[in-house]
Enzyme design. Structure first.
Site, PDB file in Angstrom:
ATOM      1  N   LYS A 126      77.772 -44.131 -24.554  1.00 29.81           N
ATOM      2  CA  LYS A 126      78.070 -45.674 -24.565  1.00 29.81           C
ATOM      3  C   LYS A 126      79.471 -45.563 -25.647  1.00 29.81           C
ATOM      4  O   LYS A 126      80.913 -46.744 -24.911  1.00 29.81           O
ATOM      5  CB  LYS A 126      77.232 -46.615 -25.217  1.00 29.81           C
ATOM      6  CG  LYS A 126      77.172 -48.115 -25.663  1.00 29.81           C
ATOM      7  CD  LYS A 126      76.423 -48.010 -26.943  1.00 29.81           C
ATOM      8  CE  LYS A 126      76.729 -48.242 -28.325  1.00 29.81           C
ATOM      9  NZ  LYS A 126      75.850 -48.652 -29.428  1.00 29.81           N
ATOM     10  N   ASP A 144      74.523 -51.208 -24.713  1.00 34.19           N
ATOM     11  CA  ASP A 144      73.944 -51.934 -25.500  1.00 34.19           C
ATOM     12  C   ASP A 144      73.215 -52.475 -26.281  1.00 34.19           C
ATOM     13  O   ASP A 144      72.540 -52.541 -25.023  1.00 34.19           O
ATOM     14  CB  ASP A 144      74.946 -52.034 -26.973  1.00 34.19           C
ATOM     15  CG  ASP A 144      75.306 -52.930 -26.699  1.00 34.19           C
ATOM     16  OD1 ASP A 144      74.894 -54.403 -25.694  1.00 34.19           O
ATOM     17  OD2 ASP A 144      76.486 -54.093 -27.380  1.00 34.19           O
TER      18      ASP A 144
END
Length: 216
Positions: A126, A144
């Site tokens: 991420k 997220d």
């Protein structure tokens, strides 16, 4: 995990267009001047608000303006500078290890490649994707908590993990992923909030599958 109705192909296209219309020039709310500062800010933002990170980073960047200075930093000093950030002990260690690796393995240059970024301490998929999205405009999706929540509430994703959710969103949206990522972040942060989402005047209301579940 609660089950919600999946968005149809037509709905996916409509959702995509709505996000692009409402957030045409969306960028990160993290403050930075270069890829070094961006990477650090994104690393610090894990389970911490962008607002808090922006308060912390000016003093950190002033004291350690580049990877060489950070690679030689005193651990306790870095901890002191970021102590108001969540998990500051581990983050301080990873920041120094990251900088040391960049100096030793990349000639002091932050790599602009997801696979190489992931090799750095404290950098997961991420974080790597967010850096590439923001700094290079790469056609990547990063998930997220905001993106995960929004994707599930709109029926775009039914995956139990962020990585699987990323795969599903990438497959369904295909293009404009960097814009869509940031649009979903901002939408989730300010409109489709975990608690008390602002549903009454929401432009996504016709496509919403649930407001009750996925309170993350």
């Amino acid at each position: 995990m609660a089950k919600v109705k999946k968005a149809t192909k037509k709905e996916i296209e409509e959702i995509k267009e709505l996000f692009l219309q409402h957030y045409p020039d969306s960028v990160t709310e993290l403050n930075y001047n270069n890829i070094y500062e961006l990477l650090i800010a994104v690393m610090l933002s894990a389970q911490c608000t962008d607002k808090r990170v922006n308060i912390i980073t000016p003093a950190l960047f002033e004291k350690y303006p580049d990877v060489v200075s950070l690679a030689n930093a005193d651990l306790d000093d870095v901890k002191e500078l970021i102590k108001t950030c969540s998990f500051f002990n581990n983050k301080a260690k990873n920041l120094i290890k990251m900088a040391q690796s960049v100096v030793q393995n990349y000639d002091g240059q932050i790599p602009q490649d997801t696979k190489e970024l992931i090799k750095l301490a404290g950098v997961g998929q991420k974080t790597a994707n967010v850096v590439m999205i923001e700094y290079t405009g790469a056609n990547l999706m990063a998930v997220d908590t905001h993106v995960y929540r929004v994707a599930h509430r709109l029926g775009l994703c039914d995956a139990p993990t962020a990585i699987k959710c990323e795969e599903q969103l990438t497959k369904k949206f295909k293009t404009n992923l960097h814009q869509l990522h940031q649009a979903m972040v901002l939408f989730g942060r300010y409109k489709c909030k975990a608690l008390k989402p602002e549903c009454d005047e929401c432009f996504m209301k016709p496509h919403c599958k649930t407001t009750q579940s996925f309170k993350v």
